[in-house]
Design a protein around this motif. Structure first.
Motif, mmCIF file in Angstrom:
data_model
loop_
_atom_site.group_PDB
_atom_site.id
_atom_site.type_symbol
_atom_site.label_atom_id
_atom_site.label_comp_id
_atom_site.label_asym_id
_atom_site.label_seq_id
_atom_site.Cartn_x
_atom_site.Cartn_y
_atom_site.Cartn_z
ATOM 1 N N ASN A 197 0.862 -1.359 0.011
ATOM 2 C CA ASN A 197 -0.004 -0.117 0.021
ATOM 3 C C ASN A 197 0.792 1.348 0.016
ATOM 4 O OD1 ASN A 197 -2.551 -0.500 -0.244
ATOM 5 N ND2 ASN A 197 -3.115 -0.798 2.098
ATOM 6 N N GLU A 198 1.828 1.065 0.658
ATOM 7 C CA GLU A 198 2.874 2.257 0.735
ATOM 8 C C GLU A 198 3.254 2.895 -0.565
ATOM 9 O OE1 GLU A 198 4.072 2.266 4.293
ATOM 10 O OE2 GLU A 198 4.451 4.542 4.157
ATOM 11 N N GLN A 199 3.756 1.686 -1.233
ATOM 12 C CA GLN A 199 4.323 2.073 -2.616
ATOM 13 C C GLN A 199 3.038 2.679 -3.729
ATOM 14 O OE1 GLN A 199 7.353 2.161 -3.487
ATOM 15 N NE2 GLN A 199 8.095 1.257 -1.496
ATOM 16 N N ILE A 202 2.436 6.077 -2.840
ATOM 17 C CA ILE A 202 3.510 6.968 -3.296
ATOM 18 C C ILE A 202 3.278 7.438 -4.878
ATOM 19 C CG2 ILE A 202 5.906 7.297 -3.568
ATOM 20 C CD1 ILE A 202 6.353 5.737 -0.986
ATOM 21 N N ILE A 203 3.330 6.295 -5.430
ATOM 22 C CA ILE A 203 3.186 6.313 -6.879
ATOM 23 C C ILE A 203 1.850 7.153 -7.355
ATOM 24 C CG2 ILE A 203 2.447 4.949 -9.225
ATOM 25 C CD1 ILE A 203 3.842 2.724 -7.661
ATOM 26 N N CYS A 204 0.802 6.862 -6.339
ATOM 27 C CA CYS A 204 -0.532 7.908 -6.772
ATOM 28 C C CYS A 204 0.023 9.242 -6.555
ATOM 29 C CB CYS A 204 -1.395 7.601 -5.973
ATOM 30 S SG CYS A 204 -2.442 6.236 -6.512
ATOM 31 N N ARG A 205 0.907 9.680 -5.481
ATOM 32 C CA ARG A 205 0.936 11.013 -5.154
ATOM 33 C C ARG A 205 1.977 11.660 -6.151
ATOM 34 N NH1 ARG A 205 1.114 9.389 0.132
ATOM 35 N NH2 ARG A 205 3.484 9.727 0.070
ATOM 36 N N MET A 206 3.071 11.022 -6.308
ATOM 37 C CA MET A 206 4.246 11.485 -7.002
ATOM 38 C C MET A 206 3.917 11.184 -8.615
ATOM 39 S SD MET A 206 7.258 10.065 -4.741
ATOM 40 C CE MET A 206 8.670 11.357 -5.572
ATOM 41 N N LEU A 207 3.436 10.428 -9.133
ATOM 42 C CA LEU A 207 3.560 10.147 -10.449
ATOM 43 C C LEU A 207 1.995 10.312 -11.003
ATOM 44 C CD1 LEU A 207 5.878 7.048 -10.574
ATOM 45 C CD2 LEU A 207 6.446 9.421 -11.610
ATOM 46 N N LEU A 208 1.029 9.922 -10.411
ATOM 47 C CA LEU A 208 -0.145 10.179 -10.963
ATOM 48 C C LEU A 208 -1.029 11.302 -10.634
ATOM 49 C CD1 LEU A 208 -1.461 6.244 -10.627
ATOM 50 C CD2 LEU A 208 0.008 7.477 -12.518
ATOM 51 N N SER A 209 -0.451 12.307 -10.003
ATOM 52 C CA SER A 209 -0.840 13.449 -9.661
ATOM 53 C C SER A 209 -2.120 13.277 -8.765
ATOM 54 C CB SER A 209 -1.037 14.108 -10.832
ATOM 55 O OG SER A 209 0.037 14.465 -11.700
ATOM 56 N N ILE A 210 -2.208 12.283 -8.091
ATOM 57 C CA ILE A 210 -3.302 12.140 -7.185
ATOM 58 C C ILE A 210 -2.773 12.556 -5.767
ATOM 59 C CG2 ILE A 210 -5.179 10.606 -6.388
ATOM 60 C CD1 ILE A 210 -4.732 9.061 -8.931
ATOM 61 N N GLN A 211 -2.943 13.377 -5.171
ATOM 62 C CA GLN A 211 -2.768 14.021 -3.870
ATOM 63 C C GLN A 211 -3.100 13.183 -2.818
ATOM 64 O OE1 GLN A 211 0.077 15.701 -3.649
ATOM 65 N NE2 GLN A 211 0.117 15.832 -5.734
ATOM 66 N N ARG A 212 -4.460 12.834 -2.893
ATOM 67 C CA ARG A 212 -5.173 11.988 -1.815
ATOM 68 C C ARG A 212 -5.814 10.842 -2.418
ATOM 69 N NH1 ARG A 212 -7.576 16.182 2.945
ATOM 70 N NH2 ARG A 212 -5.819 17.445 3.043
ATOM 71 N N ASP A 217 -8.437 4.432 -6.148
ATOM 72 C CA ASP A 217 -7.350 4.759 -6.960
ATOM 73 C C ASP A 217 -6.518 4.022 -6.644
ATOM 74 O OD1 ASP A 217 -8.129 8.410 -6.175
ATOM 75 O OD2 ASP A 217 -8.664 7.240 -7.899
ATOM 76 N N LEU A 218 -6.298 3.386 -5.372
ATOM 77 C CA LEU A 218 -5.362 2.581 -5.044
ATOM 78 C C LEU A 218 -5.570 1.105 -5.682
ATOM 79 C CD1 LEU A 218 -4.811 3.388 -1.275
ATOM 80 C CD2 LEU A 218 -3.239 3.945 -3.300
ATOM 81 N N ASN A 219 -6.666 0.721 -5.549
ATOM 82 C CA ASN A 219 -7.204 -0.351 -6.105
ATOM 83 C C ASN A 219 -6.856 -0.456 -7.617
ATOM 84 O OD1 ASN A 219 -7.986 -1.672 -3.670
ATOM 85 N ND2 ASN A 219 -10.015 -0.806 -3.770
ATOM 86 N N GLU A 220 -7.112 0.624 -8.249
ATOM 87 C CA GLU A 220 -7.291 0.530 -9.830
ATOM 88 C C GLU A 220 -5.587 0.583 -10.052
ATOM 89 O OE1 GLU A 220 -9.844 3.678 -11.513
ATOM 90 O OE2 GLU A 220 -8.273 3.855 -13.102
ATOM 91 N N LEU A 221 -4.885 1.190 -9.487
ATOM 92 C CA LEU A 221 -3.200 0.915 -9.466
ATOM 93 C C LEU A 221 -2.988 -0.208 -9.254
ATOM 94 C CD1 LEU A 221 -0.804 2.507 -10.563
ATOM 95 C CD2 LEU A 221 -0.422 3.358 -7.950
ATOM 96 N N ALA A 222 -3.502 -0.727 -8.195
ATOM 97 C CA ALA A 222 -2.927 -2.121 -7.614
ATOM 98 C C ALA A 222 -3.342 -3.501 -8.641
ATOM 99 C CB ALA A 222 -3.725 -2.778 -6.299
ATOM 100 N N VAL A 223 -4.322 -3.216 -9.420
ATOM 101 C CA VAL A 223 -4.896 -4.245 -10.508
ATOM 102 C C VAL A 223 -4.239 -4.024 -11.763
ATOM 103 C CG1 VAL A 223 -6.762 -4.730 -9.236
ATOM 104 C CG2 VAL A 223 -6.838 -3.186 -11.199
ATOM 105 N N GLN A 224 -3.461 -2.824 -12.111
ATOM 106 C CA GLN A 224 -2.960 -2.506 -13.201
ATOM 107 C C GLN A 224 -1.937 -3.485 -13.936
ATOM 108 O OE1 GLN A 224 -0.742 1.352 -13.622
ATOM 109 N NE2 GLN A 224 -2.668 1.963 -14.609
ATOM 110 N N GLY A 225 -1.011 -3.956 -12.996
ATOM 111 C CA GLY A 225 -0.127 -4.819 -13.107
ATOM 112 C C GLY A 225 -0.505 -6.152 -13.539
ATOM 113 N N LEU A 226 -1.500 -6.537 -12.456
ATOM 114 C CA LEU A 226 -2.139 -7.853 -12.422
ATOM 115 C C LEU A 226 -2.606 -8.072 -13.704
ATOM 116 C CD1 LEU A 226 -2.325 -10.676 -10.907
ATOM 117 C CD2 LEU A 226 -4.442 -9.601 -9.763
#
Lengths: 468, 477
Positions: A197-199, A202-212, A217-226
């Motif tokens: 979750n930590e990573q 961080i990716i959401c905030r720093m790279l995807l411009s999602i500050q909060r 959002d996390l789930n969408e990013l989490a399943v991207q690779g899968l």
């Protein structure tokens, strides 16, 4: 080949919904490994069993699936009501409650739902378990269910996709829970993907411009690779032909979403091929996903993607053990020789390792010219132990992946996979030494010896990876 | 003469049908002079049938010489066999001579009347026996059947598969299995090579222990995948059977279709191929059956011809008295030996390549003279029978590598043992003629000496008569 997804607990169910959404939207047609048609009304249903001891989250995702707007030229998908297993009260982040109470009590209904879904598969490929490792249902009940599934379907593959909690502490006893879960999964699952979750945050905030970033959002990013791994792809050689790689892929090429673009090559069989190429060693089952590009959705139209650039970032992420494209240490390079002194390679949470070594890796490329990209950099002998042969497997598909013209996902059985476990072990020992919160576990039938064996098992895992 | 065999069932063809069949199958082999009418006329001993039977005999001999075993039709047998002879000048007498020579050469009973018949003989019935004999020797029925079968059956279906192929052994599955096996073998070799190359023994042991665990894991996962495939297969079969039961689908025997049946029905192209093969097999079977029936009828008809002939009092000529046969034979030799030798010359040209070159090329003329001396000695009729075998090796054995000699020797390469003077003279003639051929071939192949120039003096009628048949030793015995 059908794969049954078992969604456990709040985290697992939310991630499962995001996964099916990703799979449905990333290709022209519903992949038949994860979706099936219902006989009566022709509706598409997910091959899923959703389990939670609290009904709230389950009702939420079922409702969302039903009410999702219909895609153009495609019907919506939904969950099969027969695959729902729910209870009246949750686990309260108590691993022991999930394992010793909810597990045995709901075993029959869970297995019944699983069997019904398995019978819908013409060729059954295995299970993907989506769970969180910090809570009670996902972690405790999940560990119990994995053991039960291994007993019930001994020749089926089980891949666990686990959410590692924030290290700052979502749940006070998360260190216990993650270690207990990991030790059980190591014994009964065939592969364990750890997602931090930590990573993700961080990716959401720093790279995807999602500050909060929200859970969605996390789930969408989490399943991207899968999703990138699970969609159809085809094996290819590491060395490529002399066909040149185009510098810039064409944008908005909707025709490249066709799925029959790799005729004549052998298709990657989900789970069996995946796990056989990564987790063949019984002592090394913990995996990590790295996905690129990590670009905000609104920037996709303005970004030129090239294979060279994407793979360069991905390789460095692999070497350094990073999960995000930014702030990587580009000074870390591969050693001169592949044979090094293993005695000094003890993994320590405070002393950073230099090169992230791996037992095996699987690289999946999606997009135009993906069959011809040179990926020999990922097969460097210095990244793998001296006893390993052919450690890198490569698959590709010339179809676009969702909105991405080029996408690459590296799933590796590497040292960075167990870093969080190493840190959790340290904290867990401290808590265990002070006997903190143990009574919550003892009142459900656990004993101190269970903690000892679980901790020893995880320590064994960490030690094994450190000597790669 | 019976027109139909009364003993067999009604499926046997009539004699005219069988004779028509025979003429039909002989035609592609270049035997074009024969017709059912001629055969039936010959059986009735009509003189008008004689020329056609002689021609047919001659064409059969040419066929056997041109292509002894081929089932392929030989176009214009006569032309290909006698390429160096002006066909327009082939006289009927030549035809009879050639036929008689090769019949005797190939072992046809020498006391048969055919040897005393002329081209327009009125005893055409006596020509049927050698015709049948040649048909048997040439294996005409079998050769014709092979040619017909080859045309009928498609290349890929020479034999209809005796059992259905297992659907699980498809090309894709077989190829994938082969690839998996090859990949495994290569992987193991790499593993062993990797660990063997490590210098430190401890490191090597550690590497091999890890590799052993890896292999165990791979095997385990492969078995799991295999189990999944087997379970899927069982599931499909069960589903298939269940579906058929529900739909009450059964074949003509009341059984449910097997997975192979359904697979074939689903893939029409497989079914079409199977039908094609079945049809081809059926045609082949019919051809074989028809050929057997016609052949049986033909031989039964030939038996009836022989019976009829014997009932009419015709039989093979008795062995003539000594003077009579010598006279007949000497007439045969004096008038016929030259054309025979000429014929053999042509044959030798064709057999040139079979002759092995003698080691000493310089003394070719001496060898020729030596051979001639041996031949002269062999040809002396007064030589006792016991001396013949001792001289034969001198003539034959140095030349034993000539294939033609061995094949054409009536006794299979062994020295002939004549039981009568007449037979011995005929045998000697054969030996002389073959020896002449051998020498011709040797000289021609080695020194490229013109055949006529080298052997001209040996092939004149005067030389043969003077050296081989002194008049006083023949006529006055």
């Amino acid at each position: 080949m059908g794969v049954v997804v078992v969604q456990l607990g709040q985290g697992g169910n939310q991630m499962g919904y995001a996964l099916f959404r990703c799979l449905a939207s990333a290709s022209n047609s519903f992949p038949d490994q994860f979706f099936r048609s219902s006989d009566k009304k022709g509706k598409t249903k997910a091959r899923a069993v959703i389990i939670d001891m609290e009904p709230k989250v389950i009702h939420g995702i079922i409702g969302r699936a039903k009410s999702a707007p219909a895609q153009i030229n495609r019907a919506v998908w939904t969950y099969d009501a027969r695959g729902v297993v729910t209870g009246d009260s949750g686990s309260g982040n108590n691993w022991a409650r999930g394992y010793y109470d909810h597990g045995p009590y709901n075993l029959n209904s869970m297995l019944k739902a699983v069997r019904a879904e398995v019978e819908q598969c013409d060729v059954f490929g295995g299970f993907i378990i989506l769970q969180s490792m910090a809570g009670g249902t996902g972690a405790g009940l999940g560990a119990y269910l994995v053991e039960a599934l291994k007993d019930e379907f001994p020749s089926s593959f089980i891949l666990c996709y686990c959410i590692w909690p924030y290290e700052s502490g979502e749940v006070i006893v998360q260190n216990y829970n993650v270690l207990l879960t990991l030790s059980h999964l190591q014994s009964f699952a065939d592969g364990i993907i750890i997602l931090q979750n930590e990573q993700l945050s961080i990716i959401c905030r720093m790279l995807l411009s999602i500050q909060r970033p929200s859970f969605d959002d996390l789930n969408e990013l989490a399943v991207q690779g899968l999703g990138c791994i699970l969609l159809p792809s085809y094996w290819r050689a590491i060395e490529t032909s002399s066909r040149p790689v185009s510098r810039a892929a064409s944008k908005g090429d909707s025709e490249s979403k066709l799925s029959n673009d790799n005729s004549g090559q052998s298709r990657v069989r989900i789970l069996s091929d995946l796990l056989a190429s990564l987790c063949f060693h019984p002592g090394y089952k913990v995996l990590t996903l790295r996905f690129t590009p990590q670009v905000p959705a609104q920037s996709l139209a303005f970004t030129n993607f090239t294979w060279d650039a994407q793979l360069k970032y991905l390789r460095q992420m692999f070497i350094t053990g990073a999960h995000k494209e930014l702030e990587m240490d580009w000074n870390i390079q591969l050693p001169r020789s592949a044979v090094h002194n293993n005695k000094q390679a003890m993994l320590s949470p405070t002393v950073p390792y230099l090169v992230n070594r791996s037992v095996a890796s699987l690289l999946i490329l999606r997009g135009n010219e993906s069959e011809y990209v040179d990926v020999s950099g990922f097969a460097d002998d210095r990244l793998y132990p001296i006893w390993q042969v052919d450690p890198l497997s490569v698959a590709s598909s010339s179809s676009m992946y969702g909105q991405y013209e080029l996408a690459a996902c590296l799933i590796s059985n590497c040292q960075s996979s167990v870093l969080p476990a190493s840190r959790a072990l340290t904290k867990g020992y401290k808590m265990l030494a002070s006997r903190a919160y143990l009574h919550q576990y003892f009142e459900h039938g656990m004993e101190h010896a269970s903690f000892d064996s679980a901790f020893a098992s995880v320590e064994d895992i960490v030690c094994r990876y450190s000597t790669l | 003469m019976a027109r139909r065999n009364k003993d067999s069932s009604d499926c046997l063809p009539t004699i005219s049908e069988s004779l028509t069949y025979l003429c039909t199958i002989l035609s592609p082999f270049g035997v074009t002079q024969l017709s059912p009418r001629n055969l039936l006329s010959a059986a009735a001993n009509e003189p008008s049938a004689s020329p056609s039977i002689w021609s047919a005999l001659h064409q059969l001999i040419c066929l056997q010489l041109a292509s002894p075993s081929s089932s392929k039709p030989v176009a214009n047998v006569l032309l290909c066999r006698l390429q160096e002879v002006d066909r327009d000048h082939l006289r009927p007498h030549d035809v009879t001579v050639i036929v008689k020579f090769y019949l005797s050469l190939w072992g046809f009973p020498f006391n048969s009347r055919v040897f005393s018949l002329c081209y327009d003989t009125g005893e055409s019935q006596n020509l049927l026996l050698p015709l049948a004999w040649l048909i048997s020797r040439c294996d005409i029925f079998k050769r014709a059947l092979d040619a017909r079968i080859e045309n009928l059956s498609p290349r890929s279906f020479k034999v209809f598969p005796f059992a259905a192929a297992d659907v699980s052994k498809t090309m894709v599955a077989a190829e994938r299995a082969r690839q998996a096996r090859t990949k495994s073998e290569i992987y193991i070799q790499k593993l062993v090579a990797t660990s063997s190359s490590l210098p430190d023994i401890g490191l090597r042991a550690k590497a091999r222990s890890q590799q052993t665990l890896m292999l165990y894991g791979r095997v385990r996962m492969a078995l799991m995948a295999l189990h999944s495939s087997v379970s899927a297969r069982a599931k499909f079969i069960h589903k298939l059977n269940h579906m058929q039961r529900e739909l009450k689908i059964k074949d003509q025997d009341g059984h449910a279709f097997s997975q192979l049946d359904v697979h074939i029905l689903e893939h029409k192209e497989i079914l079409d191929k199977d039908f094609e093969a079945l049809q081809a097999g059926t045609h082949v079977g019919k051809e074989v059956e028809m050929c057997e029936l016609h052949e049986k009828t033909f031989w039964q008809w030939m038996v009836s011809v022989v019976v009829s002939r014997e009932s009419q009092g015709c039989s093979d000529q008795e062995i003539p008295t000594h003077p009579e046969r010598l006279k007949v034979l000497s007439e045969f030799c004096t008038t016929s030996i030259i054309p025979v030798v000429e014929q053999l010359k042509h044959y030798a040209v064709a057999q040139e390549n079979l002759v092995r070159v003698p080691r000493d090329p310089k003394s070719m003329e001496i060898q020729v003279d030596s051979q001639m001396l041996n031949l002269e000695q062999l040809s002396v009729p007064v030589m006792v029978k016991q001396e013949v075998p001792t001289f034969l090796p001198k003539v034959l054995f140095p030349l034993h590598e000539v294939k033609f000699t061995l094949e054409s020797a009536p006794t299979g390469g062994l020295p002939p043992t004549a039981d009568s003077d007449a037979e011995s003279i005929v045998e000697r003639l054969k030996l002389i003629a073959t020896a002449l051929v051998q020498v011709h071939a040797k000289i021609r192949s080695r020194n490229r000496i013109c055949l006529e120039e080298a052997m001209s003096k040996y092939t004149t009628q005067d030389y043969v008569l003077h050296n081989f048949w002194p008049e006083d030793s023949f006529i006055h015995r």
